[in-house]
Design an enzyme around this catalytic site. Structure first.
Site, PDB file in Angstrom:
ATOM      1  N   SER A  66       0.867  -1.172   0.000  1.00 51.64           N
ATOM      2  CA  SER A  66       0.000   0.000   0.000  1.00 51.64           C
ATOM      3  C   SER A  66       0.909   1.229   0.000  1.00 51.64           C
ATOM      4  O   SER A  66       2.118   1.113   0.216  1.00 51.64           O
ATOM      5  CB  SER A  66      -0.846  -0.064   1.277  1.00 51.64           C
ATOM      6  OG  SER A  66      -1.285   1.187   1.701  1.00 51.64           O
ATOM      7  N   TYR A 102      -2.385  -0.834  10.425  1.00 52.56           N
ATOM      8  CA  TYR A 102      -2.350  -0.958   8.961  1.00 52.56           C
ATOM      9  C   TYR A 102      -0.993  -0.472   8.451  1.00 52.56           C
ATOM     10  O   TYR A 102      -0.334  -1.132   7.645  1.00 52.56           O
ATOM     11  CB  TYR A 102      -3.493  -0.149   8.340  1.00 52.56           C
ATOM     12  CG  TYR A 102      -3.668  -0.387   6.854  1.00 52.56           C
ATOM     13  CD1 TYR A 102      -4.389  -1.487   6.390  1.00 52.56           C
ATOM     14  CD2 TYR A 102      -3.111   0.476   5.913  1.00 52.56           C
ATOM     15  CE1 TYR A 102      -4.555  -1.712   5.032  1.00 52.56           C
ATOM     16  CE2 TYR A 102      -3.266   0.257   4.557  1.00 52.56           C
ATOM     17  CZ  TYR A 102      -3.994  -0.837   4.117  1.00 52.56           C
ATOM     18  OH  TYR A 102      -4.146  -1.056   2.772  1.00 52.56           O
TER      19      TYR A 102
HETATM   20  P1  NDP Z   1     -11.953  -5.579   0.340  1.00 54.92           P
HETATM   21  O1  NDP Z   1     -12.408  -5.298   1.729  1.00 54.92           O
HETATM   22  O2  NDP Z   1     -12.761  -5.053  -0.796  1.00 54.92           O
HETATM   23  O3  NDP Z   1     -11.783  -7.162   0.168  1.00 54.92           O
HETATM   24  C1  NDP Z   1     -11.037  -7.867   1.098  1.00 54.92           C
HETATM   25  C2  NDP Z   1     -10.956  -9.305   0.657  1.00 54.92           C
HETATM   26  O4  NDP Z   1     -10.154  -9.994   1.607  1.00 54.92           O
HETATM   27  C3  NDP Z   1     -12.315  -9.969   0.647  1.00 54.92           C
HETATM   28  O5  NDP Z   1     -12.377 -10.887  -0.414  1.00 54.92           O
HETATM   29  C4  NDP Z   1     -12.335 -10.691   1.976  1.00 54.92           C
HETATM   30  O6  NDP Z   1     -13.108 -11.866   1.979  1.00 54.92           O
HETATM   31  C5  NDP Z   1     -10.879 -11.075   2.152  1.00 54.92           C
HETATM   32  N1  NDP Z   1     -10.588 -11.242   3.562  1.00 54.92           N
HETATM   33  C6  NDP Z   1     -10.570 -10.300   4.528  1.00 54.92           C
HETATM   34  N2  NDP Z   1     -10.269 -10.853   5.696  1.00 54.92           N
HETATM   35  C7  NDP Z   1     -10.101 -12.164   5.475  1.00 54.92           C
HETATM   36  C8  NDP Z   1      -9.798 -13.272   6.299  1.00 54.92           C
HETATM   37  N3  NDP Z   1      -9.593 -13.148   7.612  1.00 54.92           N
HETATM   38  N4  NDP Z   1      -9.698 -14.505   5.728  1.00 54.92           N
HETATM   39  C9  NDP Z   1      -9.894 -14.659   4.390  1.00 54.92           C
HETATM   40  N5  NDP Z   1     -10.190 -13.653   3.567  1.00 54.92           N
HETATM   41  C10 NDP Z   1     -10.302 -12.423   4.111  1.00 54.92           C
HETATM   42  O7  NDP Z   1     -10.432  -5.078   0.277  1.00 54.92           O
HETATM   43  P2  NDP Z   1      -9.647  -4.307  -0.883  1.00 54.92           P
HETATM   44  O8  NDP Z   1      -9.903  -4.907  -2.192  1.00 54.92           O
HETATM   45  O9  NDP Z   1      -9.878  -2.867  -0.685  1.00 54.92           O
HETATM   46  O10 NDP Z   1      -8.140  -4.603  -0.441  1.00 54.92           O
HETATM   47  C11 NDP Z   1      -7.439  -5.751  -0.884  1.00 54.92           C
HETATM   48  C12 NDP Z   1      -5.979  -5.564  -0.539  1.00 54.92           C
HETATM   49  O11 NDP Z   1      -5.492  -4.399  -1.191  1.00 54.92           O
HETATM   50  C13 NDP Z   1      -5.698  -5.361   0.939  1.00 54.92           C
HETATM   51  O12 NDP Z   1      -4.493  -6.003   1.288  1.00 54.92           O
HETATM   52  C14 NDP Z   1      -5.567  -3.860   1.064  1.00 54.92           C
HETATM   53  O13 NDP Z   1      -4.772  -3.504   2.151  1.00 54.92           O
HETATM   54  C15 NDP Z   1      -4.899  -3.535  -0.254  1.00 54.92           C
HETATM   55  N6  NDP Z   1      -5.076  -2.170  -0.685  1.00 54.92           N
HETATM   56  C16 NDP Z   1      -6.298  -1.683  -1.063  1.00 54.92           C
HETATM   57  C17 NDP Z   1      -6.423  -0.390  -1.534  1.00 54.92           C
HETATM   58  C18 NDP Z   1      -7.750   0.155  -2.002  1.00 54.92           C
HETATM   59  O14 NDP Z   1      -7.784   1.253  -2.561  1.00 54.92           O
HETATM   60  N7  NDP Z   1      -8.868  -0.546  -1.836  1.00 54.92           N
HETATM   61  C19 NDP Z   1      -5.259   0.509  -1.609  1.00 54.92           C
HETATM   62  C20 NDP Z   1      -4.027  -0.104  -1.159  1.00 54.92           C
HETATM   63  C21 NDP Z   1      -3.955  -1.395  -0.734  1.00 54.92           C
HETATM   64  P3  NDP Z   1     -14.694 -11.820   2.313  1.00 54.92           P
HETATM   65  O15 NDP Z   1     -15.317 -11.113   1.138  1.00 54.92           O
HETATM   66  O16 NDP Z   1     -15.084 -13.228   2.402  1.00 54.92           O
HETATM   67  O17 NDP Z   1     -14.820 -11.056   3.618  1.00 54.92           O
END
Ligand code: NDP
Length: 257
Positions: free
Chosen positions: A149, A162
Site C-alpha cells: 500500500s 495498517y
Molecule cells: P476488500 O475489503 O474489498 O476485500 C477484502 C478481501 O479480503 C475480501 O475478499 C475478503 O473476503 C478477504 N478477507 C478479509 N479478511 C479475510 C480473512 N480473515 N480470511 C480470508 N479472507 C479475508 O479489500 P480491498 O480490495 O480494498 O483490499 C485488498 C488488498 O489491497 C488489501 O491487502 C488492502 O490492504 C490492499 N489495498 C487496497 C487499496 C484500495 O484502494 N482498496 C489501496 C491499497 C492497498 P470476504 O469477502 O469473504 O470477507
C-alpha cells in the site's frame, strides 16, 4: 528466463492462489490472471462474490476453485495449500491480497483491532508464504506477490496497525525474496495507490481529503482497479523472472511527492 518472446507474459498451464480473490481489488487480480491463462484458487472468509468471479474466470476459458477459509485461523495456511493441490495438482503463483483496515484516533485505538489487522495483513501473509515456499522451492519455480500500500512507505495517523503491517509486508517481501531466489522463486509486491473503489468512494468524495489527495498525485487522477492488472501480470509471469524483492507502486506517481 532464457528467451523473451510473445509468450513471456502468458500464464498458460499455471495455477494461482489469490486470497480475497472474489471481491474488491482481488477480483481484478483473479480476472487478470485468468485472462492470461492461469487457473485460479480463490480463498476467502465468506462466499461473497464467488458466483460473479466464477463466471468471469470461466468466460476467460480457465478453471476456478474456491476455498472458504479465514486466513487467520490456526492451520489455515497448510489447509489452503492442501486444498489447492487437491483441486489442481500444483500451483505456481501465490497472491497475498486479503487485508483489512480499521481506523481510530490514537488514544482510542483498541488492542483487539491492532491484533486483528496484524493477524490478517501480516501474520497470514507470513504463514501462507511459508507454506507455499515449501512447495515452490521444491519445484524450483514460482512467484509470491504480496499486496502492500502507500502505507508501506508513509504513515497514516488513524491507521497504526495498517501502517505497521504494510511496512512489514515490504520487509517480508524483501527477506523472502533473498531467501528464495536460489530456488528460482521470485517474491515481489504491488503497492496500490489511491484507487477508485466502493471502499474509497467516501474518501474520494470527502470535500477536504478528496481534492488534497488528487492534488498530491502528479498525474492528477485517482487510479482505477484495471491499472493494477498489467503490473500483476508482469510480476506473475516469466517476463519478471530476474525481478525480485521489489514492491511496485501503482500510484500515478503519488510517492514522488
Ligand atoms: P476488500 O475489503 O474489498 O476485500 C477484502 C478481501 O479480503 C475480501 O475478499 C475478503 O473476503 C478477504 N478477507 C478479509 N479478511 C479475510 C480473512 N480473515 N480470511 C480470508 N479472507 C479475508 O479489500 P480491498 O480490495 O480494498 O483490499 C485488498 C488488498 O489491497 C488489501 O491487502 C488492502 O490492504 C490492499 N489495498 C487496497 C487499496 C484500495 O484502494 N482498496 C489501496 C491499497 C492497498 P470476504 O469477502 O469473504 O470477507
Amino acid at each position: 528466463m532464457s528467451d523473451f518472446n510473445r509468450d513471456s507474459f502468458s500464464l498458460k498451464g499455471q495455477v494461482a492462489i489469490v486470497t480475497g480473490g472474489a471481491r474488491g481489488l482481488g477480483k481484478f487480480y483473479t480476472t487478470a490472471l485468468s485472462l492470461y491463462g492461469a487457473d485460479v484458487m480463490v480463498v476467502s472468509r465468506t462466499q461473497n462474490g464467488w458466483d460473479e468471479i466464477r463466471q468471469v474466470v470461466e468466460k476467460n476459458g480457465q478453471r476456478v476453485g474456491f476455498f472458504q477459509q479465514d486466513v487467520t485461523a490456526p492451520g489455515a495456511a497448510d489447509q489452503i495449500i492442501a486444498a489447492t493441490l487437491k483441486e489442481f495438482d500444483h500451483f505456481d503463483i501465490l497472491v497475498n491480497n486479503a487485508g483489512v483496515i480499521i481506523r481510530n484516533d490514537v488514544l482510542d485505538y483498541k488492542d483487539e483491532d491492532w491484533q486483528k489487522v496484524i493477524d490478517i495483513n501480516l501474520n497470514a501473509t507470513y504463514y501462507l508464504s511459508h507454506a507455499a515456499a515449501k512447495v515452490l522451492t521444491k519445484q524450483k519455480h514460482g512467484k509470491i506477490i504480496n499486496i502492500g500500500s502507500m502505507l508501506s512507505y508513509r504513515a497514516g495517523k488513524y491507521i497504526f496497525p495498517y501502517t505497521a503491517s504494510k511496512h512489514a509486508v515490504l520487509g517480508l517481501t524483501r527477506a523472502y525474496a533473498d531467501a528464495l531466489a536460489k530456488d528460482n522463486v521470485q517474491v515481489n509486491g504491488l503497492a496500490p495507490g489511491y484507487i477508485s473503489t466502493d471502499m474509497t468512494k467516501a474518501l474520494q468524495e470527502d470535500p477536504v481529503r478528496g481534492p488534497e489527495i488528487a492534488a498530491h498525485i502528479p498525474s492528477g487522477d485517482w487510479g482505477v482497479p484495471a491499472d493494477l492488472m498489467g503490473p500483476m501480470i508482469f510480476l506473475a509471469s516469466h517476463a519478471s523472472d530476474y525481478v525480485t524483492g521489489v514492491m511496485v507502486p501503482v500510484d500515478g506517481g503519488y510517492l514522488l511527492r
